[in-house]
Structure formats: C-alpha cells, structure tokens
Design an enzyme around this catalytic site. Structure first.
Site, PDB file in Angstrom:
ATOM      1  N   GLN A 104      21.024   8.933  22.990  1.00 43.91           N
ATOM      2  CA  GLN A 104      19.467   7.816  24.149  1.00 43.91           C
ATOM      3  C   GLN A 104      20.128   7.028  25.314  1.00 43.91           C
ATOM      4  OE1 GLN A 104      19.570   4.258  20.761  1.00 43.91           O
ATOM      5  NE2 GLN A 104      18.104   5.815  19.213  1.00 43.91           N
ATOM      6  N   GLU A 149      27.919  14.982  12.276  1.00 40.62           N
ATOM      7  CA  GLU A 149      29.667  14.860  11.970  1.00 40.62           C
ATOM      8  C   GLU A 149      29.813  14.257  10.552  1.00 40.62           C
ATOM      9  OE1 GLU A 149      27.685  12.732  14.167  1.00 40.62           O
ATOM     10  OE2 GLU A 149      28.608  10.056  13.287  1.00 40.62           O
ATOM     11  N   SER A 197      47.028  -1.704  -1.419  1.00 41.23           N
ATOM     12  CA  SER A 197      45.591  -0.714  -0.946  1.00 41.23           C
ATOM     13  C   SER A 197      46.565   0.722   0.361  1.00 41.23           C
ATOM     14  CB  SER A 197      44.393  -1.829  -0.624  1.00 41.23           C
ATOM     15  OG  SER A 197      44.692  -2.341   0.776  1.00 41.23           O
ATOM     16  N   HIS A 214      23.661  13.070  13.135  1.00 39.34           N
ATOM     17  CA  HIS A 214      24.877  12.532  12.813  1.00 39.34           C
ATOM     18  C   HIS A 214      25.565  14.008  12.683  1.00 39.34           C
ATOM     19  CE1 HIS A 214      25.346   8.464  14.356  1.00 39.34           C
ATOM     20  NE2 HIS A 214      23.857   8.150  13.524  1.00 39.34           N
ATOM     21  N   LYS A 264      59.465  -1.107 -10.388  1.00 40.28           N
ATOM     22  CA  LYS A 264      59.329  -1.853 -10.932  1.00 40.28           C
ATOM     23  C   LYS A 264      57.309  -2.726  -9.963  1.00 40.28           C
ATOM     24  CE  LYS A 264      61.471  -4.273 -13.742  1.00 40.28           C
ATOM     25  NZ  LYS A 264      62.259  -4.368 -14.221  1.00 40.28           N
ATOM     26  N   LYS A 289      62.275   7.364 -15.790  1.00 39.18           N
ATOM     27  CA  LYS A 289      62.555   6.007 -15.747  1.00 39.18           C
ATOM     28  C   LYS A 289      60.853   6.035 -15.680  1.00 39.18           C
ATOM     29  CE  LYS A 289      64.162   2.491 -13.457  1.00 39.18           C
ATOM     30  NZ  LYS A 289      64.867   1.916 -12.766  1.00 39.18           N
ATOM     31  N   CYS A 293      23.120  10.644  18.368  1.00 40.45           N
ATOM     32  CA  CYS A 293      22.560   8.866  18.360  1.00 40.45           C
ATOM     33  C   CYS A 293      22.379   8.507  19.537  1.00 40.45           C
ATOM     34  CB  CYS A 293      23.138   8.375  17.195  1.00 40.45           C
ATOM     35  SG  CYS A 293      21.808   7.864  16.108  1.00 40.45           S
ATOM     36  N   LEU A 294      23.264   7.255  19.267  1.00 33.87           N
ATOM     37  CA  LEU A 294      23.350   6.311  20.600  1.00 33.87           C
ATOM     38  C   LEU A 294      23.832   7.417  22.421  1.00 33.87           C
ATOM     39  CD1 LEU A 294      22.484   3.412  21.963  1.00 33.87           C
ATOM     40  CD2 LEU A 294      25.141   3.306  21.456  1.00 33.87           C
ATOM     41  N   LYS A 322      43.297   6.644  -2.506  1.00 30.06           N
ATOM     42  CA  LYS A 322      43.440   7.014  -3.745  1.00 30.06           C
ATOM     43  C   LYS A 322      41.822   7.901  -3.026  1.00 30.06           C
ATOM     44  CE  LYS A 322      42.510   2.983  -5.038  1.00 30.06           C
ATOM     45  NZ  LYS A 322      40.663   2.644  -5.267  1.00 30.06           N
ATOM     46  N   LEU A 342      46.308   3.541  -0.506  1.00 29.97           N
ATOM     47  CA  LEU A 342      47.696   4.296  -0.626  1.00 29.97           C
ATOM     48  C   LEU A 342      46.792   5.566  -0.421  1.00 29.97           C
ATOM     49  CD1 LEU A 342      49.040   2.984  -4.042  1.00 29.97           C
ATOM     50  CD2 LEU A 342      49.863   3.505  -2.075  1.00 29.97           C
TER      51      LEU A 342
END
Ligand code: GLN
Length: 547
Positions: A384, A521, A13, A519, A188, A222, A380-381, A17, A15
């Site tokens: 506050q 961002e 995992s 938010h 392989k 190959k 946000c927070l 994707k 990688l």
C-alpha cells in the site's frame, strides 16, 4: 486413531517448547508418520488477532482465516502441514464458547463448572480430526503451576484416561541452570517442576532438559531417578546456531526414539533424514552475505515479524547465501532524508503493519528503492505504501494516502488511493464489513486466489499464473487508480479472480520492485523457500556483486 503427545513446560518460559514440538513433528514425519500440531494457550484473549505484536509477537494466519499464535508458524515451517483454525485455542475462546452454550440453554440449567464443562470443551478441541493423522502433538502454553493453565492440565489428564492405555504420552521441557561459581548443573528446579506436574496427576514419559552445558551421564541418571522417568527418555537440548538444526540435533540425542519407545512402537520405522541434512548443509555451507533493510514499526521485538525473518533465511538458503536482516524504525527518517539510513543495503523490505505512525518513513523507503533501483519487497502495508508513493510522485496525486489513517485521525486529509474494503467475495459468499465493526476477526483473512498477468515478473517468479496466498488486512488499493498508475509504470500484475482487488503491483523499469497485498512469508519453509523470497534474495545477491 491418532496417538497423542502432550507437551508441557516448567521452570521458566521461553525454553523452546514450540521448537521442540515442531522438531518432534518433523522427526515423526521422517519416520513415515503423518502428524498435526496444536497449541493450547492459557491466556484469556479470545485469539491473538487483537494482541499487540510488541507483547505477543506476530499473529500467524492460517489458510482458513484464523488468527493464531506464532508457534503455529514454527509447526508449519518444520512439518509443511498447513495449520487450521482448529489447531489453536485459548482459555478466552474456550470460556466464550462455554458461556455461549450456557446462554443458549445447551446445558439444560446445570451449574457450569471448570470440571467438567470447561475441561470437556478443551477435550473436544483436542480430539478434532483425531482420525486423520498418526500423531497429534498438543503443546500447552505457559508453564506448569500457572493459574490459567490448570484447566488445560486437568483436561489432558482426563483425556489420557479416556483413551486406551498407551495412546497418550507426556513430554515435559525444563531447564537445568548452570552455576558457574560451583561449576555445577542443577537438577532441583527440574525435580520441582516434575513434582508440580505429578501433583496434578501427570507423569512425564519424556523429559527434555535445556542446558547450556553438556549434561553428564551421572546427572541424567539422577534426573531419571528423581523424576520417575527412564534415563534414555531424559533428552538433552543444547543451544543451536540455527533453529533448523533442531530436528537433526534432537534426532541425534534420541528424542524420536524415546517418544516411540514410550508408545512401545517396536521395531521403530527407520528415519529418512535427507530433507534435514540438506537444510543443514545449506545453512553451514552458505557463501557471502546480503544485507536487507526491513523498514517497519515493531522493530524492538523481532518476534513481531517472525515469519518474515524466517522467510528471508529460507530465501538465503535457496541461494546458498547468508541474509543479514537489519530492522530500521521507519520513524527515524520521517523528517529527514532516508538515503543515509538506507544506503549500503542490497535490498529493502517494508512489512505489514497497522496505523499511521511510521508510514511516511515507509513511503520514503519505497521511493528510495524505486529511484535507486534497489530490490524492494512490499508486504501488505508495504505494498500500500509503494502504491501511495507512486501515486504521489509518479501520477501526481499529491495528497494520495490511505483511508486507514484518516479514520484513525478522525478527519479527511488524503485522497483514498487505499480505501476501506466493505464488501468482497469469499468462496461462494459475499463478506461485508463496516468501519466501526469489532476489531477481532473482521479483516479479509486467510487464503485467497490471485491471477497473475502473463509475462509479468511475478508470473516468472512463481512459475504459474494462479496462486493462493494468505491475507490479513482491512484496506485495499483502489482499482480506480489503476490506469493512471499503469501509465506511469506501476503495473497491476496480480488481481483477485473477479478483477476487483489488486493483489500485486510491480514497477516496470526496475530490476525487482514488487508489492503484494498478502503475506507470502507465512507459507515459506526451509525445505521449500517461498519463490518471492528466494527471488528477492537472488536479486539482492546481484546487487551485492555490483558493489
Ligand atoms: N493496515 C493495513 C490494512 O489493514 C495493512 C495490514 C497489514 O499490513 N497486514 O489494510
């Protein structure tokens, strides 16, 4: 009708994707096509909204108020296409929809099975809005061979059979490990991964191979031979300094061409790479550096604040400067002085968060920034906390706090300057919530309009007075403290259209102190940095010039 690219991963995992999918989206756009990207996640949570940021990274919120996987953030940042709730789905959501239909009697007493009921639900999801774009890119989370992933792999296999020939292709990402001892790249694991795919009826058309070393032509041949892929569709993916180099890097090694070839689109429209050339130029030709302290709670895992880190990078690109973001755990200066931890930074950012832990430290960070006139962005927070700080230290409300923390502690300790919102206007209806509602999907979520005060700093920063930004919170600053706080110089410069919900506060006699309930961002892009982040970094650059 859209053409479909299904993106899967194998071997290991992480990688990249999501990044490869996003970059491919950008490259197809550069060729003049419209795209939409989708994520199908095999986990059983109904959505990532209630998953810990420690485990899963940030929750990305869409305009239409869905709490989705952080990969949707990458998709938006690379393509500028605003994601929708229908661009992200998990096994949990699919199963819960299937079971809901079963309870309703929709299946007319049939035995409910993975094939066809679950796979049909997945196929229906994949095809939502298929007439709207030229290309639909669907990324399957996890790696081939995962138990939970099987229904998704089966569904995309069936889907490609249901469509006319040539309308769906499969792109598979693998890893070529390098064995230093023998000085070899090993193919392989890739062969095995493709074998696994083929055993469930999927033949990749394009193979993207992550490698730390250059892949020699011989190895490419190959891989092509053993994996039954054309050799020019074996695409190398090398490590990059910045993720924003990915579109150019993938273009140079022929990813977009390989995809168009797989669809037999010839002649392929010429690409216009200007946007990404400019982005790359800004990354490579940055002068100087500003240091920004991010005072938060989930500091161990950078993915917990992925969009903030990216938006700061974009802010740097807007100013052609590097931004060095350092993550500071708010708890470390709770019982002591904040100054030794915060001195030397050119700006301070307090991001969003949940729960009381670390909040006294965040309040101290806001106080430090306000008193020392260091640029402060509270999200946000973080907004506050800035309001609570001003209430305590400027308006003399000594026990000011948030109801969130009293609820958590099960006792009343604070004057609720920030209170639990139980009713608000959402589009043309009124949304209602109770304190003990379910945790999932019950916040004020998604895009809301805010009206900005003429002449305020934020109005100047945005260059307009009506904005739309994404929200994800349960608590709000209580308007009843407005007069008291404004008298002390904390100006409420952005409000909800009905004037009841404070959206933005700013400190009057301060070079740059802004708190936002939303938010920003989430909407920043490398080729269109968010104005708040661009101006925040500009203010930081000014501070860096003074020292
Ligand atoms: N915990 C706060 C609330 O629910 C802030 C949420 C956030 O920062 N996203 O209102």
């Amino acid at each position: 009708m859209a053409r479909f690219v299904f993106i899967t991963g194998g071997v290991v995992s992480s990688l990249g994707k999501g990044l490869a999918s996003a970059a491919l989206g950008a490259l197809l756009q550069a060729r003049g096509y419209s795209v939409r990207l989708r994520k199908l996640d095999p986990y059983l949570n109904v959505d990532p909204g209630t998953m810990s940021p420690f485990e899963h990274g940030e929750v990305f919120v869409t305009d239409d108020g869905a709490e989705t996987d952080l990969d949707l953030g990458h998709y938006e940042r690379f393509t500028g296409v605003h994601a929708r709730g229908t661009d992200s789905v998990s096994s949990g959501r699919i199963y819960s929809d299937v079971l809901e239909k079963e309870r309703r009697g929709d299946y007319l007493g049939k035995t409910i099975q993975v094939i066809p009921h679950v796979t049909n639900e997945i196929k229906d999801f994949i095809s939502i809005g298929e007439d709207e774009v030229d290309f639909m890119l669907c990324e399957i989370g996890g790696t081939v061979g995962d138990i939970e992933g099987l229904p998704f792999f089966e569904a995309i296999r069936q889907f490609s059979q249901d469509k006319p020939r040539g309308q769906c292709i499969f792109m598979h990402l693998t890893l070529l490990p390098y064995l230093a001892a023998s000085g070899e790249l090993k193919t392989k694991p890739t062969q095995h991964s493709v074998k696994e795919l083929r055993s469930i009826g999927l033949q990749p058309d394009v193979l993207v191979c992550r490698s730390e070393q250059e892949i020699p032509e011989k190895e490419r041949e190959k891989i092509a031979l053993f994996c039954n892929v054309r050799s020019d569709a074996v695409i190398p993916a090398y490590d990059l300094k910045s993720i924003y180099e990915a579109p150019m890097a993938y273009h140079k090694v022929g990813l977009d061409q390989a995809v168009l070839d797989a669809f037999q689109i010839a002649p392929a429209p010429k690409p216009n790479m200007d946007r990404w050339l400019d982005v790359q130029d800004r990354i490579h030709n940055a002068e100087g550096e500003v240091k920004v302290a991010i005072v938060g709670k989930y500091t161990q895992l950078e993915d917990a604040y992925k969009s903030i880190a990216e938006a700061l990078t974009h802010g740097g690109m807007a100013n052609r400067t590097k931004v060095k973001a350092e993550w500071i755990d708010a708890e470390i200066f709770e019982g002591s002085d904040a100054a030794p931890h915060l001195e030397g930074y050119h700006a301070i950012l307090v991001p969003g968060g949940f729960g009381e832990r670390g909040t006294e430290g965040k309040i101290k960070a806001a106080q430090f920034a306000r008193e020392k006139k260091i640029p402060y962005l509270g999200i946000c927070l973080g907004m506050q906390m800035a309001v609570i700080e001003a209430a305590r230290n400027l308006a003399d409300i000594k026990d000011a706090g948030s109801e969130e923390f009293d609820h958590e502690a099960g006792k009343k300790r604070f004057e609720p300057v920030v209170y639990h919102l139980k009713e608000w206007v959402q589009g043309n209806h009124v949304a209602r919530r109770k304190v003990d509602d379910d945790k999932g999907g019950t916040m004020r979520l998604g895009a809301y309009t805010a009206n900005l005060k003429d002449g305020s700093k934020v109005a100047k920063v945005y260059g307009e007075t009506a904005i739309e930004e994404r929200h994800r919170h349960r608590y709000e600053v209580d308007i009843k403290y407005r007069d008291k706080l404004e008298e002390q110089g904390l100006c409420f410069s952005g409000m909800s259209p009905d004037g009841r919900l404070p959206e933005i506060v700013e400190v009057k006699d301060h070079p740059w102190f802004i708190g936002v309930q939303f938010h920003p961002e989430l909407k920043s892009k490398p080729f269109a940095p968010h104005p708040l982040f661009a101006d925040f970094v500009r203010a930081a650059v000014e501070v860096s010039r003074l020292v």
